[in-house]
Design an enzyme around this catalytic site. Structure first.
Site, PDB file in Angstrom:
ATOM      1  N   ASP A  42      -0.374  -5.443  -1.742  1.00  0.00           N
ATOM      2  CA  ASP A  42       0.644  -4.468  -2.112  1.00  0.00           C
ATOM      3  C   ASP A  42       1.908  -4.647  -1.251  1.00  0.00           C
ATOM      4  O   ASP A  42       1.849  -5.209  -0.156  1.00  0.00           O
ATOM      5  CB  ASP A  42       0.122  -3.042  -1.906  1.00  0.00           C
ATOM      6  CG  ASP A  42      -1.035  -2.742  -2.840  1.00  0.00           C
ATOM      7  OD1 ASP A  42      -1.132  -3.386  -3.895  1.00  0.00           O
ATOM      8  OD2 ASP A  42      -1.844  -1.857  -2.488  1.00  0.00           O
TER       9      ASP A  42
HETATM   10  N1  URA Z   1      -6.435  -3.299  -1.718  1.00  0.00           N
HETATM   11  C1  URA Z   1      -5.358  -2.481  -1.793  1.00  0.00           C
HETATM   12  O1  URA Z   1      -5.489  -1.314  -2.096  1.00  0.00           O
HETATM   13  N2  URA Z   1      -4.159  -2.990  -1.509  1.00  0.00           N
HETATM   14  C2  URA Z   1      -3.966  -4.285  -1.138  1.00  0.00           C
HETATM   15  O2  URA Z   1      -2.840  -4.677  -0.884  1.00  0.00           O
HETATM   16  C3  URA Z   1      -5.091  -5.114  -1.067  1.00  0.00           C
HETATM   17  C4  URA Z   1      -6.311  -4.594  -1.365  1.00  0.00           C
END
Ligand code: URA
Length: 237
Positions: A101
């Site tokens: 993310d």
């Molecule tokens: N899980 C998440 O919620 N966000 C990420 O960036 C990676 C795994």
């Protein structure tokens, strides 16, 4: 001899899926003839033109990158925000493997090798991804056990490989938990914690399989050596 779409992907011209579209739409020529059948076999010694350009085998590059916060896991962004490949000077068609993310930091593999990308992201290979999450609130054994038993996301039960409470702090009302998963669904870690009542305020990926960040700082990357690449390919199930 290999499937034409695989050869095009290996050349770095396009992903395997895009290569299939190019073949089907008549944009690929092998030894002077347009080929539209997906099963067609060829090799790099054939004269292959894609959209009129001759393709050649591309040398593969493999990196691990410590993604900083505020960077998009992509090769381009319509809104002009900073993307992972902005950090790389290579002239190869590099792209990130899997997704972190915008606000997640940590280990990301960056390569131009679609085969490695499939290997890491295909849940069948059960490649372990280790995350450290900071949670708002103090998580208890009961919630940790719920996570360990598995949580249904998108209709499928996700059972983390490991969940470990590292520490908690009553003053700041927060907990640090290490969680290891193998699937890699969208926002998986955040959604798992949400399902047991916790918001993730910080998330960092510390490990993929045997690869760790060691002393890479956010925004830094290093090339993987041959032994590491070989080791990764040996994890295919
Ligand atoms: N899980 C998440 O919620 N966000 C990420 O960036 C990676 C795994």
């Amino acid at each position: 001899m290999e499937r034409l779409q695989k050869i095009i992907a290996k050349s770095g011209y396009a992903s395997r899926r895009k290569a299939e579209e190019l073949i089907k739409s008549g944009k690929v020529m092998v030894n002077g003839k347009i080929v539209t059948e997906l099963g067609t076999k060829a090799s790099f010694s054939d004269d292959i033109l894609v959209e009129g350009k001759k393709i050649e085998k591309e040398e593969k590059e493999y990196y691990i990158f410590n993604k900083p916060r505020g960077v998009i896991t992509s090769t381009k962004d319509e809104k002009g925000r900073c993307v992972v490949t902005d950090y790389f000077a290579s002239n190869k068609r590099l792209y990130p493997v899997g997704r972190l993310d915008y606000d997640t930091t940590g280990l990301l593999i960056v390569t131009n090798d679609g085969e490695l990308s499939n290997l890491i992201t295909n849940p069948k290979n059960e490649i372990e991804k280790v995350y450290v999450a900071k949670l708002e609130g103090i998580i208890k054994g009961i919630e940790i056990n719920k996570l360990k038993k598995g949580i249904v996301l998108d209709g499928i039960k996700c059972i983390p490989k490991r969940v470990k409470l590292k520490s908690y702090d009553k003053k700041s009302n927060s907990s640090i938990v290490e969680i290891t998963i193998t699937e890699g669904k969208n926002h998986e870690v955040k959604r798992l914690f949400e399902k047991v009542g916790f918001k993730v305020s910080k998330l960092k990926r510390e490990k993929i399989a045997f690869l760790t960040l060691s002393n890479l700082q956010p925004g830094e990357y290093r090339k993987l050596n041959r032994k590491e690449v070989k080791h990764l390919f040996s994890l295919i199930k």
